[in-house]
Scaffold this motif. Structure first.
Motif, PDB file in Angstrom:
ATOM      1  N   UNK A  82       0.838  -1.199   0.000  1.00  0.00           N
ATOM      2  CA  UNK A  82       0.000   0.000   0.000  1.00  0.00           C
ATOM      3  C   UNK A  82       0.870   1.245   0.000  1.00  0.00           C
ATOM      4  N   UNK A  83       0.557   2.178  -0.886  1.00  0.00           N
ATOM      5  CA  UNK A  83       1.191   3.486  -0.850  1.00  0.00           C
ATOM      6  C   UNK A  83       0.092   4.540  -0.831  1.00  0.00           C
ATOM      7  N   UNK A  84       0.434   5.706  -0.314  1.00  0.00           N
ATOM      8  CA  UNK A  84      -0.504   6.823  -0.281  1.00  0.00           C
ATOM      9  C   UNK A  84       0.159   8.023  -0.937  1.00  0.00           C
ATOM     10  N   UNK A 110      -4.625   9.814  -1.492  1.00  0.00           N
ATOM     11  CA  UNK A 110      -5.276   8.647  -2.086  1.00  0.00           C
ATOM     12  C   UNK A 110      -4.419   7.399  -1.873  1.00  0.00           C
ATOM     13  N   UNK A 111      -5.080   6.303  -1.515  1.00  0.00           N
ATOM     14  CA  UNK A 111      -4.388   5.036  -1.284  1.00  0.00           C
ATOM     15  C   UNK A 111      -4.383   4.192  -2.561  1.00  0.00           C
ATOM     16  N   UNK A 149       7.225   7.164   7.185  1.00  0.00           N
ATOM     17  CA  UNK A 149       6.135   8.122   7.028  1.00  0.00           C
ATOM     18  C   UNK A 149       6.225   9.107   8.190  1.00  0.00           C
ATOM     19  N   UNK A 150       6.447  10.368   7.869  1.00  0.00           N
ATOM     20  CA  UNK A 150       6.682  11.385   8.891  1.00  0.00           C
ATOM     21  C   UNK A 150       5.429  12.238   9.066  1.00  0.00           C
ATOM     22  N   UNK A 164      11.295  12.115  -1.593  1.00  0.00           N
ATOM     23  CA  UNK A 164      10.196  12.614  -0.765  1.00  0.00           C
ATOM     24  C   UNK A 164       8.928  12.666  -1.604  1.00  0.00           C
ATOM     25  N   UNK A 165       7.799  12.319  -0.999  1.00  0.00           N
ATOM     26  CA  UNK A 165       6.529  12.583  -1.667  1.00  0.00           C
ATOM     27  C   UNK A 165       5.433  12.765  -0.613  1.00  0.00           C
ATOM     28  N   UNK A 166       4.399  13.556  -0.944  1.00  0.00           N
ATOM     29  CA  UNK A 166       3.341  13.842   0.039  1.00  0.00           C
ATOM     30  C   UNK A 166       2.320  12.715   0.106  1.00  0.00           C
ATOM     31  N   UNK A 167       2.174  12.140   1.275  1.00  0.00           N
ATOM     32  CA  UNK A 167       1.124  11.141   1.477  1.00  0.00           C
ATOM     33  C   UNK A 167      -0.215  11.826   1.772  1.00  0.00           C
ATOM     34  N   UNK A 168      -0.177  12.841   2.616  1.00  0.00           N
ATOM     35  CA  UNK A 168      -1.369  13.603   2.972  1.00  0.00           C
ATOM     36  C   UNK A 168      -0.911  15.019   3.322  1.00  0.00           C
ATOM     37  N   UNK A 169      -1.853  15.871   3.732  1.00  0.00           N
ATOM     38  CA  UNK A 169      -1.492  17.253   4.036  1.00  0.00           C
ATOM     39  C   UNK A 169      -0.453  17.334   5.141  1.00  0.00           C
TER      40      UNK A 169
END
Length: 316
Positions: free
Chosen positions: A25-27, A31-32, A140-141, A241-246
């Motif tokens: 699973x990636x976000x 979006x998952x 995931x930070x 780096x990539x944005x998972x959520x806000x």
């Protein structure tokens, strides 16, 4: 959520992170997705929500014979294009696919947006010139993308954040070159005069010369590449780096080396990857404990590099 930096090519994985016939699973931008790799090295990604009764496909399994993802709820099968298979192939996709571009072992996506940048060629160039060592610092930070971005453009934080690990007492930027979304910085980091006892307690110090000279190449916004030379030879850290959520950001590092002697790989691999894990943990602690952003009342050297990155972000 409002997508962060739409049109960016995001490096979401290295093939070594996926395993074979294993759902992951990636976000991305709220979006998952489920992503998997078959025995041929082909990679597929779908919206993680089963279109039947909304079970997470990443909790299912891969049918190797059909090359399909199987829903864990009712064992429904979908191919890499999201088409439902019930003994015969349904040509109409029911599960949304995520567009991927697989270059070598790198897996990129624009997340469904029109490209604003080309996928960098630097990653593949490094893979051809250096030996792959492993993946480190996958995390995931809990922090917004800009905060995670800027800590990697901060040439002062190692004196505090990474003080115990590297014992850096001074850091000097010797050259910097800006061109559009790319930035190249050369730096010299001076290590403390460590006792033999300190070195035994922290073996990482054995690999760091008294003055460590490194070059950092930035490809805004998703890539930071650190080149350095240690006691065992040359190393390269490709930070993604990539944005998972806000308020959640994914980071991982693809590590390469050029060892002086083959036996050094087995000798230094574990400690090197562990040191990178520690660096990311320390950065995570720093980011997750920040108070809300205010106007700084103190200016440190080399902060123009930070401001350059923030300006690119704000002007995207």
């Amino acid at each position: 959520m409002k997508p962060i930096l739409p049109g960016t090519p995001w490096l979401i994985a290295h093939k070594s992170m996926l395993g074979v016939n294993k759902p992951n699973k990636i976000t991305l931008n709220g979006k998952d997705y489920v992503i998997w790799q078959n025995v041929k090295g082909e990679v597929f990604a779908l919206n993680n929500i089963c279109p039947h009764m909304q079970a997470p496909l990443s909790n299912g399994w891969i049918c190797e014979e059909r090359n399909t993802i199987v829903c864990p709820f009712h064992a429904l099968q979908f191919d890499g294009k999201g088409r439902y298979q019930d003994g015969k192939l349904n040509n109409q996709p029911l599960a949304e696919s995520l567009g991927l571009q697989v270059i070598g072992d790198y897996i990129w996506t624009y997340g469904g947006f029109e490209p604003k940048q080309e996928i960098p060629e630097l990653h593949q160039k490094i893979a051809l010139e250096y030996e792959f060592l492993g993946i480190a610092g996958e995390k995931s930070i809990q922090g917004d993308f800009l905060s995670n971005l800027l800590i990697n453009y901060d040439f002062n934080h190692q004196n505090g954040t990474h003080r115990d690990l590297f014992q850096i007492v001074a850091n000097k930027v010797t050259a910097s070159e800006k061109q559009g979304y790319t930035l190249k910085v050369q730096q010299e980091s001076t290590r403390a005069n460590n006792s033999f006892k300190e070195i035994l307690g922290n073996p990482v110090l054995m690999t760091i010369p008294k003055i460590l000279k490194t070059t950092v190449e930035y490809i805004f916004p998703s890539t930071i590449v650190l080149y350095g030379k240690a006691a065992f030879g040359n190393f390269v850290q490709v930070i993604s780096l990539y944005p998972e959520a806000e308020e959640k950001t994914k980071v991982f590092e693809v590590v390469f080396t050029q060892f002086q002697y083959p036996f050094m790989k087995s000798l230094f691999k574990k400690s090197m990857l562990k040191a990178i894990d520690t660096v990311v943990e320390q950065d995570t602690t720093a980011i997750e404990n920040l108070y809300p952003k205010q106007q700084p009342k103190i200016k440190l050297p080399n902060e123009d590099i930070l401001h350059y990155a923030e300006q690119l972000y704000r002007n995207w």
